[in-house]
Design an enzyme around this catalytic site. Structure first.
Site, PDB file in Angstrom:
ATOM      1  N   GLN A  27       0.828  -1.192   0.000  1.00  0.00           N
ATOM      2  CA  GLN A  27       0.000   0.000   0.000  1.00  0.00           C
ATOM      3  C   GLN A  27       0.865   1.245   0.000  1.00  0.00           C
ATOM      4  O   GLN A  27       1.995   1.236   0.469  1.00  0.00           O
ATOM      5  CB  GLN A  27      -0.984   0.003   1.164  1.00  0.00           C
ATOM      6  CG  GLN A  27      -0.378   0.151   2.531  1.00  0.00           C
ATOM      7  CD  GLN A  27      -1.417  -0.024   3.627  1.00  0.00           C
ATOM      8  OE1 GLN A  27      -2.192  -0.972   3.615  1.00  0.00           O
ATOM      9  NE2 GLN A  27      -1.433   0.869   4.583  1.00  0.00           N
ATOM     10  N   GLY A  28       0.280   2.289  -0.554  1.00  0.00           N
ATOM     11  CA  GLY A  28       0.964   3.567  -0.620  1.00  0.00           C
ATOM     12  C   GLY A  28      -0.038   4.693  -0.522  1.00  0.00           C
ATOM     13  O   GLY A  28      -1.252   4.483  -0.597  1.00  0.00           O
ATOM     14  N   TYR A  29       0.479   5.892  -0.380  1.00  0.00           N
ATOM     15  CA  TYR A  29      -0.353   7.064  -0.163  1.00  0.00           C
ATOM     16  C   TYR A  29      -0.131   8.082  -1.267  1.00  0.00           C
ATOM     17  O   TYR A  29       0.993   8.492  -1.534  1.00  0.00           O
ATOM     18  CB  TYR A  29      -0.062   7.665   1.217  1.00  0.00           C
ATOM     19  CG  TYR A  29      -0.495   6.697   2.286  1.00  0.00           C
ATOM     20  CD1 TYR A  29      -1.788   6.728   2.788  1.00  0.00           C
ATOM     21  CD2 TYR A  29       0.360   5.694   2.735  1.00  0.00           C
ATOM     22  CE1 TYR A  29      -2.212   5.799   3.735  1.00  0.00           C
ATOM     23  CE2 TYR A  29      -0.055   4.756   3.673  1.00  0.00           C
ATOM     24  CZ  TYR A  29      -1.341   4.821   4.165  1.00  0.00           C
ATOM     25  OH  TYR A  29      -1.759   3.894   5.078  1.00  0.00           O
ATOM     26  N   ILE A  30      -1.232   8.477  -1.891  1.00  0.00           N
ATOM     27  CA  ILE A  30      -1.199   9.509  -2.922  1.00  0.00           C
ATOM     28  C   ILE A  30      -1.260  10.881  -2.259  1.00  0.00           C
ATOM     29  O   ILE A  30      -0.604  11.814  -2.694  1.00  0.00           O
ATOM     30  CB  ILE A  30      -2.369   9.331  -3.913  1.00  0.00           C
ATOM     31  CG1 ILE A  30      -2.182   8.027  -4.686  1.00  0.00           C
ATOM     32  CG2 ILE A  30      -2.487  10.521  -4.846  1.00  0.00           C
ATOM     33  CD1 ILE A  30      -3.332   7.673  -5.591  1.00  0.00           C
ATOM     34  N   ASN A  81       3.813   8.078  -2.803  1.00  0.00           N
ATOM     35  CA  ASN A  81       5.086   8.513  -2.232  1.00  0.00           C
ATOM     36  C   ASN A  81       5.803   7.320  -1.608  1.00  0.00           C
ATOM     37  O   ASN A  81       5.202   6.570  -0.857  1.00  0.00           O
ATOM     38  CB  ASN A  81       4.841   9.584  -1.164  1.00  0.00           C
ATOM     39  CG  ASN A  81       4.199  10.816  -1.743  1.00  0.00           C
ATOM     40  OD1 ASN A  81       4.612  11.305  -2.783  1.00  0.00           O
ATOM     41  ND2 ASN A  81       3.174  11.319  -1.083  1.00  0.00           N
TER      42      ASN A  81
END
Length: 160
Positions: A27-30, A81
């Site tokens: 998972q990642g964060y925009i 990111n």
């Protein structure tokens, strides 16, 4: 509209390991601004887009939508990111509740956190014997913060 109510705990021993089979997560964060997040997640062969509002106690608004796997992979590799959160999630039934135990890898290697979603803020929770210290109010353990300040960078006594 969905409200997420959850509590987080450290795991104090290995007794949980035989209770479930894990599923890989990336998972990642925009976006992450003023407690609002936009997250992309790959769970096995499924993609998800999640929007979360700011926390109020142990509660916050959460909207999660399935998206095509290819879209999730593109977003993870090109829009999120770094570093990405890599973990194995184990879902364990204990009494009436389902605990999610996250064993982290990559930049967060060595961290194991258990969380439980509740139906109300003041719900009484019977803790399994493998549950340790509660960290619900410690922002270092929020996944979004683990992506910007990974566990591998922590030193004793420091804070974000």
């Amino acid at each position: 509209m969905s409200i997420e109510i959850e509590r987080k705990f450290l795991v104090k021993n290995q007794a949980w390991r035989s209770l479930a089979v894990g599923t890989p997560y990336r998972q990642g964060y925009i976006a992450n601004s003023q407690g609002r997040t936009v997250r992309v997640r790959q769970v096995g062969n499924q993609g998800y887009l999640t929007i979360k509002g700011p926390s109020q106690g142990n509660s916050r608004f959460e909207f999660e939508y399935p998206i095509p796997l290819e879209d999730a992979q593109f977003m993870l590799n090109n829009l999120c990111n770094p570093p990405l959160i890599e973990k194995q999630r184990y879902k364990i039934q204990a009494g009436e509740l389902i605990w999610e135990v996250d064993e982290f890898f990559g930049e967060n290697q060595g961290l194991i956190v258990a969380e439980v979603e509740l139906t109300e803020e003041n719900q009484i929770v019977e803790l399994p014997e493998w549950i340790g210290q509660e960290v619900s109010d410690d922002p270092r353990y929020f996944n979004v913060n683990l992506s910007t300040y990974p566990y591998s960078q922590w030193t004793e006594g420091n804070s974000m």
